[in-house]
Motif scaffolding. Structure first.
Motif, short mmCIF file in Angstrom:
data_model
loop_
_atom_site.label_atom_id
_atom_site.label_comp_id
_atom_site.label_asym_id
_atom_site.label_seq_id
_atom_site.Cartn_x
_atom_site.Cartn_y
_atom_site.Cartn_z
N SER A 1 0.80 -1.23 0.00
CA SER A 1 0.00 0.00 0.00
C SER A 1 0.83 1.28 0.00
O SER A 1 0.34 2.34 0.39
CB SER A 1 -0.95 0.00 1.20
OG SER A 1 -0.23 -0.11 2.42
N VAL A 2 2.09 1.19 -0.42
CA VAL A 2 2.88 2.42 -0.57
C VAL A 2 2.32 3.24 -1.72
O VAL A 2 1.70 2.72 -2.65
CB VAL A 2 4.38 2.11 -0.79
CG1 VAL A 2 4.99 1.47 0.42
CG2 VAL A 2 4.57 1.25 -2.02
N ASP A 3 2.53 4.55 -1.67
CA ASP A 3 1.97 5.43 -2.69
C ASP A 3 2.59 5.20 -4.07
O ASP A 3 1.91 5.31 -5.09
CB ASP A 3 2.19 6.89 -2.29
CG ASP A 3 1.20 7.33 -1.21
OD1 ASP A 3 1.36 8.43 -0.67
OD2 ASP A 3 0.27 6.55 -0.91
N SER A 4 3.87 4.88 -4.11
CA SER A 4 4.56 4.72 -5.39
C SER A 4 4.28 3.35 -5.99
O SER A 4 4.68 2.33 -5.44
CB SER A 4 6.07 4.88 -5.19
OG SER A 4 6.77 4.59 -6.37
N PRO A 5 3.59 3.28 -7.14
CA PRO A 5 3.25 1.98 -7.74
C PRO A 5 4.44 1.06 -7.99
O PRO A 5 4.36 -0.14 -7.69
CB PRO A 5 2.54 2.37 -9.04
CG PRO A 5 1.97 3.72 -8.76
CD PRO A 5 2.98 4.39 -7.88
N PRO A 6 5.59 1.55 -8.51
CA PRO A 6 6.69 0.62 -8.79
C PRO A 6 7.27 -0.05 -7.54
O PRO A 6 7.92 -1.08 -7.64
CB PRO A 6 7.75 1.51 -9.47
CG PRO A 6 7.00 2.71 -9.95
CD PRO A 6 5.89 2.92 -8.98
N GLN A 7 7.05 0.57 -6.37
CA GLN A 7 7.63 0.04 -5.14
C GLN A 7 6.74 -1.00 -4.45
O GLN A 7 7.14 -1.60 -3.45
CB GLN A 7 7.93 1.18 -4.17
CG GLN A 7 9.00 2.14 -4.68
CD GLN A 7 9.27 3.28 -3.71
OE1 GLN A 7 8.70 3.33 -2.63
NE2 GLN A 7 10.14 4.20 -4.09
N ARG A 8 5.56 -1.23 -4.98
CA ARG A 8 4.66 -2.18 -4.35
C ARG A 8 5.10 -3.63 -4.60
O ARG A 8 5.64 -3.94 -5.66
CB ARG A 8 3.22 -1.97 -4.87
CG ARG A 8 2.63 -0.65 -4.43
CD ARG A 8 1.29 -0.35 -5.09
NE ARG A 8 0.95 1.06 -4.92
CZ ARG A 8 0.14 1.75 -5.70
NH1 ARG A 8 -0.45 1.15 -6.73
NH2 ARG A 8 -0.09 3.03 -5.47
N MET A 9 4.84 -4.47 -3.63
CA MET A 9 5.21 -5.87 -3.73
C MET A 9 4.40 -6.54 -4.85
O MET A 9 3.22 -6.26 -5.04
CB MET A 9 4.94 -6.57 -2.39
CG MET A 9 5.38 -8.02 -2.34
SD MET A 9 5.04 -8.79 -0.71
CE MET A 9 6.27 -8.00 0.31
#
Length: 995
Positions: free
Chosen positions: A968-976
């Protein structure tokens, strides 16, 4: 003209006169000074130097310090009778500002220097080391900075050194060990580092040592066991770690031990009560201590204050408090005093009856199990504070609770109490705060609460309370917070309740069965900050009197039956941050004043009948801050809403109908023509159903068979085949709502090509007309007897809750379904609206993802042309959707992360607590890793019988929350990635299943 001799004579005479004049002045000054210091010039000049460095003297205490008085008569000065030398300088609490003169070190007869509670700044002069006779040095509660002077070690007669509450830095100097007569060392509330040095143990005269509130670090040295005369030991909030040395417990004269808010570990000695017989104050809270809280503490017969909360103590609580007759405070919260379900698990309550001075008893979140005994009523009439919340107490609440007439705070929330609340609760007329929330109390609230005239906070939410809200609550004229939400209350909102002008914090009556209109008396709540009347059956127009509640910051009226327009009087509510009036029958245009409120952070107007243009300024400029979905007569607004242009509304509405019909034909008739096998059985045939069959199956779409409602549909249970009695779920589309046709189209296209054990199984569809000739469309699904995850988490109707293993299983099922949709279908499918209400549970509690009304088939022609303008649900939709981004599989991952955190914490992302920058994501993130238990839903955790197993469970909780935070981080590329999520959840499940 005068001769040179004459001039020479005159010059000589002038110089002689000047000399005599100077001698006269000197003699006069000498006489005056002599009168002031009586020959002791050193002391006099030292005091004048002290005065010269004072910049503020608000009480004019130093006005007597002049040559008119002998310095021994100056304020704050004491002198010896024999030598008339200064022996004491005492100017405590005089508001003095300035720095301390180093010349004070010249007061060689000084025995006491006391400058406490002033505003001295700068460093402590090292010249104080000259004061060889000084015994008492008090420089506490000032603003001294720098280090502790090493020269103080030369004050060989020093007995008391008070330096607390300054800005001192550095470490405790080694030279301090030379103060062989030191009895009291108080250095608390500074910025000292470097640990507690072992050499301090050499000061064997020490009786009082306090270093509380310094970031010292390190451990407690074993050498402190040499302080055989020690009576008081205070080192709380010092970042200490390691175990408490056994030598400390051999200091039999100890009266006070205070070591809270550190990182101390290990067990306490089993014989602690015999080793420390003089103990009066034991404070070890907020550490990491383990083991059993020794019953030998009963031997500390002088004990007055016992504070051991927020540790990891375990085992049954077996202290015999009857031997501690003088105790007045017992704080043992947040430990694990688990019992084994025996009848005497709560026996310690019986032993408390002899504690006649007990004022405060706190045992919340201790895993206490059993019935609260009748003897609870035998506790001290001095008891003011009783907190047994967050345990596993069951049965009825004893009526003897009414005997505790001294109580000002009573918290029994988050237990499993049943039956009615005893009427004797009305005897507690000193109560100021009462919480019985999150239990299973039933029956009426009762008029007894009206007797609690001192009450300021009342929490009865999440019970099974029924009947009317008693008007007698209007007698609680000091009440500022009232929460009756999530019960089964009926009837009207009593006017007397709304006339409580004391209500300033919040009033929450949501999730009940209240009816009628909002009384106009609501206008009396002018100072109220939060009002939640959502999820009731309130009707009529929204009273304009609400506009007089000018202090409101949160107002929720959602999920009722209100009609009419938004009252113009709402324009006065300029401090609103949250306004939710969704899911009503409101109509008219969106008022212009809404886009002018700078404070508004969340506006929900969805699922009403508003019409006209949506503004594009103010809150309406941020698509993630408002929702207007389900209002099919709106137009304009932000491009991301994909609403029709206001002048083209009629043209746009026509097109989807044809697409829906084509899609349904496609769903029922299309065969695979490309030679590739279908993911569903090639021989599978959908049964055909008519409008009439569905009408009969649901008993005329009766309210009794209504099991759910969404933005585009009602969901009914029914029986299609009377021979089998097999229940189905029938989703009937609200075709009059804009987007409903497209939602149907999306579901048809999605269900056409997918089958998975964790997806809701579709049985058939129906595209027909009803008996009035109106279009009728419905989807028929397999019935899920255990309903939705949302209900299990938030509905008061569910007496049992999901345990931890069930929650992880559900999350694994959902992740597996998403992995299938994203990575294992021929065309990637984005669900678009993942949330607990769309996760359904079958008879075996297996999770099934349903409601594909907002789904997208990435890359398909249908996806390009069927956007509904709705992108998920507030709180679950990723932030990039609000910025205009298209729907993606990584957006689903964000929604899954929020869903996971809600399942584990029991808190909705739209919970009232999430404001001022705090979100569900941040709430969970801040708890990692050390405070994870604090955020997990109480109902999820069943504490294990061994410490090792409990640690494994905690590790699993940390790992699970990390997944939710990562997704649920804001940055899409950093999501699992979802496939990684599945692997991690499988691993966590494996650990839990083997505990």
């Amino acid at each position: 003209m005068k001769s040179p001799q004459a001039l020479s004579y005159l010059s000589y005479a002038f110089h002689i006169s000047i000399l005599f004049y100077g001698l006269a002045i000197t003699c006069l000054i000498s006489a005056t000074v002599s009168a002031s210091y009586d020959g002791n010039e050193t002391d006099y000049l030292a005091l004048l130097s002290f005065k010269s460095m004072i910049t503020q003297d608000p009480y004019q205490v130093l006005t007597t310090w002049n040559h008119s008085f002998h310095f021994c008569d100056w304020s704050g000065i004491s002198c010896g009778k024999r030598h008339r030398r200064v022996t004491a300088l005492q100017l405590d609490s005089q508001g003095l500002e300035g720095s301390l003169s180093p010349h004070v070190g010249n007061l060689s007869f000084l025995r006491k220097l006391s400058l406490s509670k002033n505003s001295f700044q700068g460093t402590i002069p090292h010249e104080l080391g000259r004061l060889s006779r000084i015994r008492h040095l008090y420089l506490d509660d000032n603003e001294f900075s720098g280090v502790i002077p090493t020269n103080l070690s030369r004050c060989s007669n020093l007995e008391e050194l008070w330096l607390y509450q300054n800005e001192l830095t550095g470490s405790i100097p080694k030279e301090m060990s030379l103060l062989s007569k030191l009895v009291v060392l108080v250095i608390q509330e500074n910025k000292l580092t470097g640990g507690i040095p072992p050499f301090l143990g050499n000061i064997t005269t020490m009786e009082v040592f306090s270093a509380r509130g310094n970031p010292l670090g390190g451990n407690i040295p074993d050498t402190l066991g040499l302080w055989k005369s020690l009576t008081q030991f205070y080192c709380g909030v010092c970042r200490l770690y390691g175990s408490i040395p056994h030598s400390i417990f051999n200091l039999s004269l100890l009266v006070n031990i205070s070591l809270p808010y550190n990182h101390l570990t290990g067990n306490l000695p089993s014989e602690i009560g015999y080793q420390l017989p003089n103990l009066e104050y034991l404070q070890l809270n907020h550490n990491e201590l383990t083991g059993v809280l020794s019953p030998s503490i009963s031997n500390c017969s002088k004990l007055k204050h016992l504070e051991m909360g927020n540790n990891s103590f375990s085992g049954k609580l077996t202290i015999n408090f009857s031997k501690l007759g003088g105790i007045y405070v017992i704080l043992l919260e947040n430990n694990n005093f688990h019992g084994r379900g025996e009848a005497d698990d709560m026996r310690f309550i019986e032993s408390l009856k002899n504690c006649t001075k007990l004022v405060k008893l706190q045992l919340y979140n201790c895993n206490l199990r059993g019935v609260l005994p009748l003897s609870i009523g035998n506790l001290s009439d001095q008891l003011r504070f009783l907190n047994l919340a967050k345990n596993q107490l069951f049965g009825s609440l004893p009526s003897s609770i009414g005997n505790l007439v001294g109580l000002t705070t009573l918290d029994l929330g988050s237990n499993r109490f049943k039956t009615n609340i005893p009427t004797t609760i009305g005897k507690l007329q000193n109560l100021q705060r009462l919480s019985l929330s999150r239990n299973q109390f039933s029956g009426p609230i009762g008029d007894a609460f009206g007797n609690l005239s001192m009450l300021t906070e009342l929490y009865l939410h999440f019970n099974k309370l029924s009947d009317l809200i008693p008007s007698s609550l209007g007698n609680c004229e000091k009440l500022n917070a009232l929460d009756l939400s999530n019960n089964r209350l009926t009837g009207n909102i009593p006017k007397q309740l709304l006339q409580l002008s004391s209500l300033t914090y919040y009033l929450d009556l949501s999730q009940n069965n209240l009816s009628g209109s909002i009384p106009s008396e609501i206008k009396d709540l002018k100072m109220l900050s939060g009002l939640d009347l959502s999820h009731n059956k309130l009707s009529g127009i929204i009273t304009s009197s609400l506009g007089e509640c000018i202090s409101l910051t949160i107002l929720s009226l959602s999920s009722n039956i209100f009609e009419g327009i938004i009252p113009p009087s709402f324009s006065s509510l300029k401090g609103l941050k949250v306004l939710d009036i969704s899911q009503n029958d409101l109509s008219g245009k969106i008022p212009q004043f809404l886009d002018k409120w700078n404070s508004l952070e969340l506006l929900n107007l969805s699922f009403n009948d508003f019409e006209g243009e949506v503004p594009v300024v103010g809150v309406f400029a941020n698509a993630s801050a408002f929702s207007v979905m389900g209002n099919n007569r709106l137009c304009g607004g932000l491009v991301t809403l994909e609403l029709p242009k206001c002048k083209e509304t009629r043209i746009i509405v026509i097109a989807p109908t044809l697409l829906v019909v084509l899609c349904c034909v496609y769903l029922l008739c299309k065969k695979k023509r490309n030679g590739q096998p279908s993911q569903s059985s090639g021989s599978e045939q959908f049964m055909k159903v008519s409008y009439n069959q569905l009408l009969k199956a649901t008993d005329g779409f009766s309210v009794a068979n209504l099991i759910g409602e969404g933005g585009f549909s009602y969901v009914y249970k029914g029986i299609l085949d009377s021979n089998t009695d097999k229940l189905v779920a029938i989703k009937v589309l609200h075709l009059q709502n804009r987007g409903a046709q497209k939602s149907f189209l999306a579901e048809c296209e999605a269900w056409r090509s997918i089958r998975h054990r964790n997806l809701l199984k579709i049985i058939t569809s129906c595209s027909s007309v009803d008996f009035q000739g109106n279009d009728f469309k419905a989807l028929v699904y397999e019935f899920m007897p255990n309903e939705s995850v949302h209900n299990w988490l938030h509905s008061s109707a569910y007496t049992s809750k999901l345990i931890l293993l069930q929650r992880i299983n559900i999350l694994r099922d959902v992740a597996t379904a998403l992995d299938y949709l994203h990575n294992r279908c021929q065309t990637t499918i984005v669900h678009g609206d993942l949330k607990p209400s769309n996760i359904l549970l079958d008879a075996d509690m297996v999770a099934h993802v349903g409601d594909f009304g907002l789904a997208r088939l990435l890359g398909s022609e249908l996806n390009q042309n069927s956007s509904t303008g709705v992108k998920g649900t507030i709180g679950y939709a990723p932030p990039e959707y609000g910025l205009g981004s298209g729907m993606t599989s990584i957006g689903d991952v964000y929604s899954f992360g929020i869903l996971l955190l809600e399942v584990m914490t029991g808190k909705k992302p739209t919970d009232d607590m999430f404001n001022d920058g705090l979100s569900l994501h941040k709430f969970a993130y801040m708890a990692l890793p050390d405070h994870i238990i604090d955020v997990i839903d109480d109902d999820a955790i069943v504490l294990q019988s061994t410490e090792a197993n409990a640690m494994k469970v905690e590790e699993c909780l940390v790992a699970t929350i990390k997944i939710g935070v990562s997704c649920s981080v804001d940055s899409p590329p950093q999501r699992m990635k979802i496939e990684t999520v599945v692997i991690e959840l499988e691993r966590i499940l494996h650990v839990l299943q083997n505990i």
